[in-house]
Design a protein around this motif. Structure first.
Motif, PDB file in Angstrom:
ATOM      1  N   PRO A 588       0.803  -1.234   0.000  1.00 37.94           N
ATOM      2  CA  PRO A 588       0.000   0.000   0.000  1.00 37.94           C
ATOM      3  C   PRO A 588       0.833   1.281   0.000  1.00 37.94           C
ATOM      4  O   PRO A 588       0.485   2.249  -0.687  1.00 37.94           O
ATOM      5  CB  PRO A 588      -0.840  -0.126   1.277  1.00 37.94           C
ATOM      6  N   GLU A 589       1.937   1.317   0.754  1.00 40.75           N
ATOM      7  CA  GLU A 589       2.747   2.536   0.787  1.00 40.75           C
ATOM      8  C   GLU A 589       3.362   2.805  -0.580  1.00 40.75           C
ATOM      9  O   GLU A 589       3.351   3.946  -1.074  1.00 40.75           O
ATOM     10  CB  GLU A 589       3.847   2.413   1.847  1.00 40.75           C
ATOM     11  N   PHE A 592       0.698   3.985  -2.969  1.00 39.52           N
ATOM     12  CA  PHE A 592       0.346   5.387  -2.724  1.00 39.52           C
ATOM     13  C   PHE A 592       1.320   6.319  -3.441  1.00 39.52           C
ATOM     14  O   PHE A 592       0.915   7.251  -4.147  1.00 39.52           O
ATOM     15  CB  PHE A 592       0.347   5.667  -1.219  1.00 39.52           C
ATOM     16  N   TRP A 593       2.629   6.059  -3.281  1.00 36.96           N
ATOM     17  CA  TRP A 593       3.614   6.952  -3.891  1.00 36.96           C
ATOM     18  C   TRP A 593       3.617   6.824  -5.412  1.00 36.96           C
ATOM     19  O   TRP A 593       3.864   7.796  -6.127  1.00 36.96           O
ATOM     20  CB  TRP A 593       5.004   6.676  -3.326  1.00 36.96           C
ATOM     21  N   ARG A 596       0.830   9.023  -6.510  1.00 33.26           N
ATOM     22  CA  ARG A 596       1.240  10.437  -6.457  1.00 33.26           C
ATOM     23  C   ARG A 596       2.069  10.818  -7.680  1.00 33.26           C
ATOM     24  O   ARG A 596       1.887  11.889  -8.274  1.00 33.26           O
ATOM     25  CB  ARG A 596       2.058  10.692  -5.186  1.00 33.26           C
TER      26      ARG A 596
END
Length: 608
Positions: A588-589, A592-593, A596
């Motif tokens: 997930p991290e 997310f990036w 972005r």
């Protein structure tokens, strides 16, 4: 520790006859010193007198300086270096070339390795004549001639590299030929082997062009005939037997005699063609010869049928045929009968070992393997053992090591034991590990200072879930042979498994700069991250990445670097790493990036 050494310590003299591996070792030295950062390139520049001596005064110095500069950051290999002495007169241009080389060794001592190579006696004369040369070269290595037996192994290797094989009869003929050639002046060892293989290939091609029917076996196997010089006694005997058969082509006796002579030369396809028309009227021993020939050329079903008609012979080849057909139980049964018929034949014992291994009977396999190994003596490796269905083995990772174990059983028994042990370990089966332990204990008792045996014991102990004992065995191996970075990484992993994290980290720090895989840096990065040292982890991940990680480790490192880069505001760089990492579904991290970064690129739908 090579990292603490300087290049001025490393110039070499290689003393040996042609074809003993001097140039090959020079290239390995270049690769090794480049790997450890002592040479920036590591390439080998080969020169001799003809390349260094110029036609006019002053040209020799120019050529020699050019050779030195072209070898910078690598190795200058001077073949037949003694020839630079020439007439040994101070006016000889070779002496001037040597003076330039000596000066270059001093001027470029931190960027050049020079290797002087040549015949032993002549090299001694060179060092006696040239003042200051011996003091500049600390390492003098002797390259002894290969034995005829070793040259056969080289011939088999060279043939295999061209998808060819040597028949058993060709291997035996090769030994005889090498024994004769090695007594002649100017014998060139492995170069002689290469020349003979090239000549044999040409004769094989010419021989097959005159045949009406060519089998697949014919096209890949060099026979004893292909090693004979035109007009030899052996070829004359073959021609006499052929003429006798041509006089009475329907006479079974004449055909049997010609087939017998052909079998001595390994012409097994010819044996089949000769005996096939009279197979119903020939004695049992020639029917056996016919069945054997069928098996060797790959006609295994027909071979099985022939041997089925024989009551007291053929168990060995029937067993091998059953192994090829996948009937492992029948194969082992028949090969056990063959062993009972001839308990002194190593080929039968080792074939039984292979059959039992295929069937998962590792205890009996190890027992037969040890018996076969003890019987090998000075015999040559057999094509039948190289030509087994290894690709059909259930335990795929064991196939290569099992094949090598049977190959090296002839001439390198200790090496063979270790390959067989590795094959057992790679199965992952508990019963195989028990047999492997017994073999390794035997190796350690025979040669307690062999690092490979202790390394194997460590692998067994790790497979059995005993990391502390595995670490202790591996430490012994590394005391005996400390150069393997891979083994140091594995020792660190074993320390981690046994809760000795500080010792593991100490090892990884020690090998960080020497590890060509980047694995040590990756392990240290994970440890730093677990301590909350994000900056240190980021630096170590980058170091690991720059080392050239591969496979799953590369994906893990890309994932971490992608997150660190993006979180630091370098979204473009982070996106490049995350694309390299692959699937982000369970990260997930990272996802997310990546989203972005996609938003910054205006790819809203992909980001969503």
């Amino acid at each position: 520790d090579l990292g603490e050494l300087t290049l001025q310590s490393f110039h070499f003299s290689f003393r040996g006859n042609p074809g003993t591996g001097k140039t090959t070792v020079a290239r390995l030295i270049g690769e090794i010193f480049h790997r450890y950062g002592l040479l920036r390139v590591g390439d080998v520049v080969e020169v001799d007198r003809a390349k260094l001596i110029g036609p006019t005064p002053g040209e020799t110095e120019t050529r020699t300086r050019k050779a030195l500069k072209s070898a910078l950051d690598g190795v200058l290999f001077i073949d037949e270096a003694y020839s630079l002495l020439g007439s040994r007169d101070s006016s000889d241009p070779g002496i001037r070339a040597l003076e330039v080389i000596l000066k270059g060794m001093e001027d470029y001592r931190d960027a050049l390795i020079v290797i002087f190579a040549g015949y032993p006696a002549e090299m001694d004369a060179l060092f006696d004549h040239v003042t200051g040369l011996r003091s500049r070269i600390p390492y003098h290595l002797d390259f002894p001639d290969y034995s005829p037996r070793e040259l056969v192994d080289i011939a088999i290797f060279m043939a295999a590299s061209e998808k060819l094989e040597l028949s058993d009869e060709a291997s035996a003929a090769f030994v005889v030929k090498m024994e004769e050639c090695s007594r002649l002046p100017g014998f060139s060892n492995a170069r002689e082997v290469r020349n003979l293989i090239d000549q044999a290939k040409a004769r094989l091609s010419a021989r097959l062009q005159s045949r009406r029917k060519v089998t697949r076996w014919d096209m890949k196997v060099i026979t004893s005939v292909d090693l004979q010089d035109e007009g030899s006694r052996e070829l004359a005997a073959l021609e006499v037997a052929k003429r006798e058969m041509y006089r009475s082509p329907s006479d079974p006796y004449a055909r049997c005699e010609y087939a017998r002579v052909c079998s001595e030369f390994g012409l097994w396809t010819d044996v089949v063609f000769i005996l096939e028309p009279v197979r119903d009227s020939i004695p049992a021993k020639y029917l056996y010869l016919y069945g054997r020939a069928l098996y060797i050329i790959g006609e295994r079903e027909r071979s099985w049928e022939v041997f089925a008609d024989l009551e007291t012979a053929g168990s060995f080849f029937r067993g091998l045929s059953a192994l090829w057909s996948g009937d492992l139980q029948e194969a082992s049964k028949l090969l056990q009968i063959a062993v009972a018929e001839d308990m002194s034949d190593p080929y039968i014992q080792l074939s039984l070992a292979a059959s039992c291994f295929f069937g998962g009977d590792f205890s009996r396999s190890a027992e037969s393997f040890s018996k076969g190994l003890d019987l090998c003596g000075s015999r040559l490796p057999s094509l039948q053992l190289r030509d087994l269905p290894y690709e059909e083995l259930t335990w795929k990772e064991s196939a290569r090591d099992l094949a090598k174990a049977l190959q090296y059983a002839f001439g390198s028994p200790d090496r063979s034991r270790l390959y067989f042990t590795r094959a057992l370990i790679d199965t992952g089966e508990k019963s195989a590990l028990n047999s492997a332990s017994e073999l390794v204990f035997e190796c350690i008792e025979r040669t307690p200072d062999d690092p490979s045996a202790h390394r194997m014991m460590s692998l067994i102990q790790e497979s059995e879930g005993r990391p502390r004992e595995a670490a202790a065995s591996l430490e012994i191996s590394l005391e005996l042979e400390p150069r393997s970075t891979e083994d140091w990484r594995r020792l660190a992993r074993l320390f981690e498994k046994s809760g000795q994290n500080e010792r593991a980290e100490e090892i990884l720090i020690d090998i960080l700069d020497e590890d060509p895989t980047g694995g040590a840096g990756l392990s240290l990065a994970v440890a730093a991250e677990s301590r909350g040292d994000s900056a240190g982890a980021n630096e170590l991940y980058r170091k690991a990445w720059d080392a050239g990680l591969g496979g799953e480790e590369r994906s893990v490192c890309a994932l971490k670097l992608g997150v660190y880069s993006a979180a630091s505001g370098r979204l473009d760089e982070g996106a490049r790493f995350l694309r390299e990492a692959g699937d982000l579904a369970n990260q997930p991290e990272a996802a997310f990036w990546m989203a972005r970064a996609l938003i910054e690129e205006g790819k809203w739908q992909d980001a969503e």
